[in-house]
Design an enzyme around this catalytic site. Structure first.
Site, PDB file in Angstrom:
ATOM      1  N   CYS A 253      36.786  45.266  41.015  1.00 53.92           N
ATOM      2  CA  CYS A 253      36.108  45.183  39.739  1.00 53.92           C
ATOM      3  C   CYS A 253      37.000  45.659  38.591  1.00 53.92           C
ATOM      4  O   CYS A 253      38.047  45.077  38.339  1.00 53.92           O
ATOM      5  CB  CYS A 253      34.787  45.950  39.823  1.00 53.92           C
ATOM      6  SG  CYS A 253      33.594  45.583  38.533  1.00 53.92           S
ATOM      7  N   HIS A 254      36.625  46.721  37.890  1.00 50.74           N
ATOM      8  CA  HIS A 254      37.386  47.249  36.760  1.00 50.74           C
ATOM      9  C   HIS A 254      38.460  48.260  37.191  1.00 50.74           C
ATOM     10  O   HIS A 254      39.220  48.747  36.362  1.00 50.74           O
ATOM     11  CB  HIS A 254      36.447  47.924  35.754  1.00 50.74           C
ATOM     12  CG  HIS A 254      35.609  46.970  34.978  1.00 50.74           C
ATOM     13  ND1 HIS A 254      34.489  46.367  35.510  1.00 50.74           N
ATOM     14  CD2 HIS A 254      35.726  46.498  33.710  1.00 50.74           C
ATOM     15  CE1 HIS A 254      33.941  45.570  34.605  1.00 50.74           C
ATOM     16  NE2 HIS A 254      34.676  45.633  33.507  1.00 50.74           N
TER      17      HIS A 254
END
Length: 180
Positions: A106-107
């Site tokens: 994800c991030h």
């Protein structure tokens, strides 16, 4: 194998912490929760508070030398906080310097960008990080999971919670290859 899971005190996406944690544990490895502060971390289910988890070790006392691999769970707030903590950034960089496997979803690549370890690598992430990764010298691809052999060590990346099954499977394959 001892596997570090690095999280800020608040903001980790719970499922991106717990699914890889269970996969690692169920494969016979030892997951260890590392944070920038002692006590507990507060996980989130998107923007809603979820469960808390006890911290096992604190960055600064914990070093990459004490682990066999690193998992960087996402959430927006988690890697954003980690990339502003020099001890956390140094901890991440040390895994790459030692050629140890790293898995990020994800991030989470935001912290790797700050550690200056993505240059020349091909990886995936949450789509909004595409420009950040390209500006840091990485090649971004839109794939469920990407295993990158460029540079020392293996890097496993995924885009989002829907990719967790592929992410966990690829990371466990890297760990099995390393222990063979």
């Amino acid at each position: 194998m001892r596997i570090a899971f690095l999280s800020a005190p608040e903001g980790v996406e719970q499922v991106e912490l717990t699914e890889p944690w269970h996969a690692v544990r169920d494969a016979g490895h030892e997951p260890v929760l590392v944070s920038t502060e002692p006590g507990e971390i507060q996980a989130f289910d998107h923007l809603d508070k979820a469960d808390t988890f006890p911290v096992d070790e604190v960055v600064g006392s914990a070093t990459a030398a004490g682990f066999d691999a690193l998992v960087l769970p996402g959430g927006v707030a988690n890697p954003d906080a980690l990339r502003t903590d020099e001890r956390a950034v140094s901890f991440v960089r040390d895994f790459f310097d030692r050629g140890l496997p790293v898995a990020a979803i994800c991030h989470a690549p935001w912290t790797m960008i700050e550690a200056d370890v993505v240059r020349g690598r091909t990886l995936t992430s949450w789509p909004s990080l595409r420009t950040d990764l390209r500006n840091a010298g990485a090649t971004w691809v839109d794939e469920r999971v990407r295993v990158c052999d460029q540079g020392p060590g293996k890097l496993v990346t995924s885009r989002r919670p829907d990719d967790l099954k592929a992410f966990c499977g690829a990371f466990l394959d890297v760990l099995a290859e390393r222990s063979a």
